[in-house]
Design a protein around this motif. Structure first.
Motif, mmCIF file in Angstrom:
data_model
loop_
_atom_site.group_PDB
_atom_site.id
_atom_site.type_symbol
_atom_site.label_atom_id
_atom_site.label_comp_id
_atom_site.label_asym_id
_atom_site.label_seq_id
_atom_site.Cartn_x
_atom_site.Cartn_y
_atom_site.Cartn_z
ATOM 1 N N GLY A 138 0.794 -1.232 0.000
ATOM 2 C CA GLY A 138 0.000 0.000 0.000
ATOM 3 C C GLY A 138 0.820 1.273 0.000
ATOM 4 N N SER A 139 2.084 1.183 -0.371
ATOM 5 C CA SER A 139 2.978 2.342 -0.261
ATOM 6 C C SER A 139 2.656 3.475 -1.228
ATOM 7 N N LEU A 140 2.049 3.186 -2.375
ATOM 8 C CA LEU A 140 1.649 4.292 -3.248
ATOM 9 C C LEU A 140 0.580 5.140 -2.571
ATOM 10 N N ASP A 141 -0.435 4.497 -2.029
ATOM 11 C CA ASP A 141 -1.494 5.222 -1.334
ATOM 12 C C ASP A 141 -0.929 6.012 -0.152
ATOM 13 N N LYS A 142 -0.044 5.395 0.612
ATOM 14 C CA LYS A 142 0.559 6.075 1.773
ATOM 15 C C LYS A 142 1.348 7.304 1.343
ATOM 16 N N ALA A 143 1.903 7.283 0.141
ATOM 17 C CA ALA A 143 2.683 8.409 -0.378
ATOM 18 C C ALA A 143 1.825 9.383 -1.182
ATOM 19 N N ASP A 144 0.491 9.204 -1.166
ATOM 20 C CA ASP A 144 -0.448 10.052 -1.910
ATOM 21 C C ASP A 144 -0.192 9.985 -3.416
ATOM 22 N N GLN A 145 0.205 8.807 -3.899
ATOM 23 C CA GLN A 145 0.458 8.593 -5.317
ATOM 24 C C GLN A 145 -0.599 7.647 -5.881
ATOM 25 N N GLU A 146 -0.796 7.722 -7.202
ATOM 26 C CA GLU A 146 -1.784 6.873 -7.869
ATOM 27 C C GLU A 146 -1.185 6.282 -9.136
ATOM 28 N N LEU A 147 -1.524 5.036 -9.396
ATOM 29 C CA LEU A 147 -1.158 4.353 -10.637
ATOM 30 C C LEU A 147 -2.438 3.778 -11.207
ATOM 31 N N ARG A 148 -2.767 4.180 -12.431
ATOM 32 C CA ARG A 148 -4.069 3.812 -12.995
ATOM 33 C C ARG A 148 -3.927 3.395 -14.448
ATOM 34 N N VAL A 149 -4.717 2.383 -14.827
ATOM 35 C CA VAL A 149 -4.923 2.045 -16.233
ATOM 36 C C VAL A 149 -6.382 2.407 -16.518
ATOM 37 N N ARG A 150 -6.581 3.271 -17.502
ATOM 38 C CA ARG A 150 -7.929 3.732 -17.865
ATOM 39 C C ARG A 150 -8.194 3.395 -19.331
ATOM 40 N N THR A 151 -9.307 2.731 -19.564
ATOM 41 C CA THR A 151 -9.765 2.508 -20.927
ATOM 42 C C THR A 151 -10.985 3.389 -21.149
ATOM 43 N N VAL A 152 -10.916 4.200 -22.192
ATOM 44 C CA VAL A 152 -11.957 5.182 -22.502
ATOM 45 C C VAL A 152 -12.710 4.718 -23.740
ATOM 46 N N HIS A 153 -14.001 4.522 -23.572
ATOM 47 C CA HIS A 153 -14.871 4.127 -24.681
ATOM 48 C C HIS A 153 -15.654 5.361 -25.121
ATOM 49 N N GLY A 154 -15.403 5.815 -26.361
ATOM 50 C CA GLY A 154 -16.110 6.956 -26.908
ATOM 51 C C GLY A 154 -16.976 6.538 -28.070
ATOM 52 N N ALA A 155 -17.638 7.506 -28.670
ATOM 53 C CA ALA A 155 -18.540 7.216 -29.785
ATOM 54 C C ALA A 155 -17.788 6.658 -30.990
ATOM 55 N N ASP A 156 -16.557 7.130 -31.200
ATOM 56 C CA ASP A 156 -15.829 6.762 -32.409
ATOM 57 C C ASP A 156 -14.627 5.854 -32.181
ATOM 58 N N ALA A 157 -14.180 5.749 -30.923
ATOM 59 C CA ALA A 157 -12.945 4.986 -30.683
ATOM 60 C C ALA A 157 -12.840 4.575 -29.224
ATOM 61 N N THR A 158 -11.959 3.628 -28.999
ATOM 62 C CA THR A 158 -11.595 3.214 -27.645
ATOM 63 C C THR A 158 -10.092 3.413 -27.527
ATOM 64 N N ARG A 159 -9.678 3.985 -26.396
ATOM 65 C CA ARG A 159 -8.248 4.201 -26.167
ATOM 66 C C ARG A 159 -7.935 3.861 -24.713
ATOM 67 N N THR A 160 -6.677 3.542 -24.449
ATOM 68 C CA THR A 160 -6.239 3.208 -23.100
ATOM 69 C C THR A 160 -5.050 4.076 -22.750
ATOM 70 N N VAL A 161 -5.034 4.558 -21.508
ATOM 71 C CA VAL A 161 -3.933 5.387 -21.027
ATOM 72 C C VAL A 161 -3.440 4.855 -19.693
ATOM 73 N N LEU A 162 -2.140 4.940 -19.511
ATOM 74 C CA LEU A 162 -1.483 4.589 -18.258
ATOM 75 C C LEU A 162 -1.119 5.901 -17.588
ATOM 76 N N THR A 163 -1.498 6.045 -16.313
ATOM 77 C CA THR A 163 -1.311 7.309 -15.602
ATOM 78 C C THR A 163 -0.643 7.073 -14.257
ATOM 79 N N PHE A 164 0.334 7.931 -13.950
ATOM 80 C CA PHE A 164 0.918 8.006 -12.620
ATOM 81 C C PHE A 164 0.710 9.420 -12.119
ATOM 82 N N LYS A 165 0.127 9.543 -10.918
ATOM 83 C CA LYS A 165 -0.028 10.845 -10.273
ATOM 84 C C LYS A 165 0.825 10.844 -9.019
ATOM 85 N N ASP A 166 1.691 11.854 -8.930
ATOM 86 C CA ASP A 166 2.554 11.989 -7.763
ATOM 87 C C ASP A 166 1.778 12.681 -6.639
ATOM 88 N N ALA A 167 2.418 12.870 -5.513
ATOM 89 C CA ALA A 167 1.779 13.486 -4.352
ATOM 90 C C ALA A 167 1.327 14.915 -4.676
#
Length: 188
Positions: free
Chosen positions: A41-70
């Motif tokens: 749980g060290s990312l949460d304890k450090a106020d950091q986030e790691l996310r995989v997001r898949t976005v479904h839109g009207a014309d396309a689907t895309r995926t993004v990998l995101t890291f948010k620091d403190a």
């Protein structure tokens, strides 16, 4: 760059939607987010986030990998954000898991996005509904250098006012926290 952002609960979604549509066309999308952490749980304890997001839109689907620091601004929670598109969602999940991260929570966000310029800044407004959480939220964000986060947040606050959102509507509640709480104590 820092993602300067404020989030608010919306009490009159139709009125806010009309005001946003006066600024820009809407883009309806469904986000499928999976948040990861280290087993300790060290990312949460450090106020950091790691996310995989898949976005479904009207014309396309895309995926993004995101890291948010403190957060660099405690009042708004604005964070440095690093994001990149990935070609294969399953591969992104496999890589993150292969590096030792574990999925913590996954959920869906139904979004209406509006890209526009205000106060000399590119802004993204997102009306959000999360099926597991009551209510509608508005996220308003812009990118800013670390030394201009306070000014960017002031600009965001002013635009929120133009949209009918006041200081009393602002929230630091996270979707991850609200969804997790709902899963522990479901609505009756």
């Amino acid at each position: 760059m820092i993602e300067a952002e404020l989030k608010a609960r919306v009490h009159d979604p139709e009125a806010v939607m009309r005001r946003l549509e006066d600024r820009a066309p809407a883009r309806a999308e469904v986000y499928r987010d999976t948040y990861y952490d280290r087993p300790d749980g060290s990312l949460d304890k450090a106020d950091q986030e790691l996310r995989v997001r898949t976005v479904h839109g009207a014309d396309a689907t895309r995926t993004v990998l995101t890291f948010k620091d403190a957060a660099v601004d405690e009042m708004s929670g604005s964070k440095p954000e690093y994001e990149t598109a990935v070609a294969d969602a399953e591969a992104a999940h496999a890589i993150v898991r292969g590096l030792g991260h574990v999925p913590v929570i996954a959920f869906e966000k139904r979004c209406r996005n509006y890209d526009f310029e205000a106060r000399g800044r590119r802004m993204l407004a997102t009306l959000v509904r999360v099926p597991e959480i009551d209510g509608t939220f508005l996220e308003l964000e812009t990118l800013a250098a670390e030394d201009e986060v306070a000014a960017a947040v002031d600009d965001i606050r002013a635009v929120l006012g133009e949209l009918g959102i006041g200081a009393q509507d602002l929230t630091r509640e996270t979707y991850t926290g609200a969804v997790a709480a709902q899963r522990v104590c479901p609505r009756t």
